[in-house]
Structure formats: C-alpha cells, structure tokens
Design an enzyme around this catalytic site. Structure first.
Site, mmCIF file in Angstrom:
data_model
loop_
_atom_site.group_PDB
_atom_site.id
_atom_site.type_symbol
_atom_site.label_atom_id
_atom_site.label_comp_id
_atom_site.label_asym_id
_atom_site.label_seq_id
_atom_site.Cartn_x
_atom_site.Cartn_y
_atom_site.Cartn_z
ATOM 1 N N LYS A 11 4.942 -2.563 -2.076
ATOM 2 C CA LYS A 11 3.478 -2.696 -2.018
ATOM 3 C C LYS A 11 2.950 -3.827 -2.927
ATOM 4 C CE LYS A 11 2.693 2.154 -0.764
ATOM 5 N NZ LYS A 11 1.860 3.357 -1.037
ATOM 6 N N TYR A 51 -1.925 3.339 8.454
ATOM 7 C CA TYR A 51 -2.229 4.577 7.731
ATOM 8 C C TYR A 51 -3.224 5.464 8.492
ATOM 9 C CZ TYR A 51 0.307 3.315 3.454
ATOM 10 O OH TYR A 51 1.283 3.030 2.528
ATOM 11 N N ASN A 114 1.494 2.767 -5.968
ATOM 12 C CA ASN A 114 2.754 3.443 -6.307
ATOM 13 C C ASN A 114 3.987 2.664 -5.840
ATOM 14 O OD1 ASN A 114 2.485 3.992 -3.613
ATOM 15 N ND2 ASN A 114 2.729 6.211 -3.782
ATOM 16 N N HIS A 117 6.364 2.389 -0.184
ATOM 17 C CA HIS A 117 6.150 3.394 0.864
ATOM 18 C C HIS A 117 7.474 3.609 1.560
ATOM 19 C CE1 HIS A 117 4.672 5.447 4.464
ATOM 20 N NE2 HIS A 117 5.494 4.652 5.129
ATOM 21 N N GLU A 128 7.233 3.584 12.655
ATOM 22 C CA GLU A 128 6.853 2.618 11.615
ATOM 23 C C GLU A 128 7.705 1.353 11.684
ATOM 24 O OE1 GLU A 128 5.105 5.898 8.410
ATOM 25 O OE2 GLU A 128 6.818 4.665 7.835
HETATM 26 P P1 CMP Z 1 2.523 6.296 0.785
HETATM 27 O O1 CMP Z 1 3.888 6.871 0.673
HETATM 28 O O2 CMP Z 1 2.386 4.875 1.192
HETATM 29 O O3 CMP Z 1 1.664 7.199 1.811
HETATM 30 C C1 CMP Z 1 0.273 7.294 1.730
HETATM 31 C C2 CMP Z 1 -0.278 6.662 0.498
HETATM 32 O O4 CMP Z 1 -1.577 7.091 0.148
HETATM 33 C C3 CMP Z 1 0.569 7.049 -0.703
HETATM 34 O O5 CMP Z 1 1.817 6.448 -0.632
HETATM 35 C C4 CMP Z 1 -0.330 6.607 -1.829
HETATM 36 O O6 CMP Z 1 -0.271 5.203 -2.037
HETATM 37 C C5 CMP Z 1 -1.687 6.970 -1.258
HETATM 38 N N1 CMP Z 1 -2.150 8.271 -1.761
HETATM 39 C C6 CMP Z 1 -1.643 9.476 -1.516
HETATM 40 N N2 CMP Z 1 -2.350 10.432 -2.142
HETATM 41 C C7 CMP Z 1 -3.325 9.793 -2.800
HETATM 42 C C8 CMP Z 1 -4.391 10.224 -3.632
HETATM 43 N N3 CMP Z 1 -4.571 11.532 -3.900
HETATM 44 N N4 CMP Z 1 -5.195 9.296 -4.139
HETATM 45 C C9 CMP Z 1 -5.004 7.980 -3.835
HETATM 46 N N5 CMP Z 1 -4.024 7.503 -3.050
HETATM 47 C C10 CMP Z 1 -3.192 8.411 -2.549
#
Ligand code: CMP
Length: 140
Positions: A11, A51, A114, A117, A128
């Site tokens: 990311k 998403y 984070n 993904h 995906e």
């Molecule tokens: P990802 O695995 O890419 O799948 C969905 C994404 O949404 C997740 O990683 C985070 O980056 C984001 N995400 C999930 N939960 C939250 C949350 N409570 N607040 C903000 N972002 C979130």
C-alpha cells in the site's frame, strides 16, 4: 496441501517509506513466490471498485482516498496454501493486534495505513487477481 495464488497489494504508506523490498523479502522467506508484479497509481474509481465490498462501512471513503494517495505494488503470490500463508505473514488488520515478526507489526502505521492487503479467500483471490492481471502477465 494445494498450490494456490493470492493477490497482494503493498500500500501507499509502504511504497512512500521505500519498504517494498523488505516486505517482499518476508513473503519469499515464508515460501511464497512472486509470479506477477506491477507498480501503479490507482485511480479513485479503481479503489472504489476494488473495495466495493466495504462500501457501506464508515471507513470506505477514507480507505479509498488513502489507496490513491501514492503508488501501490500489486502482486500475485504463489505457493502452498498461499492465501492463508500470506495472511499469516501480513498479521492482523490492526497492527496493534498483529503478532511479532509480521509485516503489519513491523511496518504498519495504523489500521488504515496497514502496509499490505491480501485476499481473504481463494474465491476472492481469483477475482482480485483478475482485477489487476491478465493470465499472460502471471508467470509461475
Ligand atoms: P485490507 O486488508 O486492505 O482490507 C480492507 C481495509 O480497510 C483494511 O485492510 C484496512 O486498510 C481498512 N480498514 C479495515 N478496518 C478499518 C477500520 N476500522 N478503520 C479504518 N480502516 C479500516
């Protein structure tokens, strides 16, 4: 055990901090093989479509904006139980809950930023992967 393919995204928070190589090293050390890879700057429409499953969640708009805030590196990872293995290497979505040694524990900035993904099921992995790659771009 079955050989699987899964979709991985490094990311914008991680590309910005030049962490691509360190993250790929963790995948490879775990036995996953990068069989397709490209760096791109997603458009907002792409992030919203990717998403779409989260479109009713309160974090959806912020998440999509974050995903277009810089380049990403999308990859197909291949290996035994690749979907579960990749999720193990990534660690919990929230870095505060991620196990020591995982990508998110070591590198993630927040639950949103984070660093990575990974597909959460084999069926989602197929969809995906098809979202980003044609079959000729995947070289096992
Ligand atoms: P990802 O695995 O890419 O799948 C969905 C994404 O949404 C997740 O990683 C985070 O980056 C984001 N995400 C999930 N939960 C939250 C949350 N409570 N607040 C903000 N972002 C979130």
């Amino acid at each position: 055990m079955a050989t699987e393919q899964t979709l991985s995204i490094i990311k914008p928070d991680a590309t910005r901090r030049n962490l691509t190589g360190k993250i790929i090293a963790k995948f490879e050390e775990a036995g996953l093989r990068v069989v397709a890879q490209k760096r791109l700057h997603m458009t907002l429409a792409m992030a919203q479509a990717f998403y779409a499953v989260h479109k009713d969640r309160p974090f959806y708009n912020d998440l999509c904006q974050f995903m277009v805030s810089g380049p990403v590196v999308v990859q197909v990872l291949q290996g035994e139980n690749a979907v579960a293995k990749n999720r193990e290497v990534m660690g919990a979505t929230n870095p505060a809950n991620a196990a020591p040694g995982t990508v998110r524990k070591e590198f993630a900035e927040s639950i949103e930023a984070n660093s990575v993904h990974g597909s959460d099921s084999l069926e989602n992995a197929r969809n995906e992967i098809a979202f980003f790659f044609s079959q000729t771009e995947i070289v096992g």
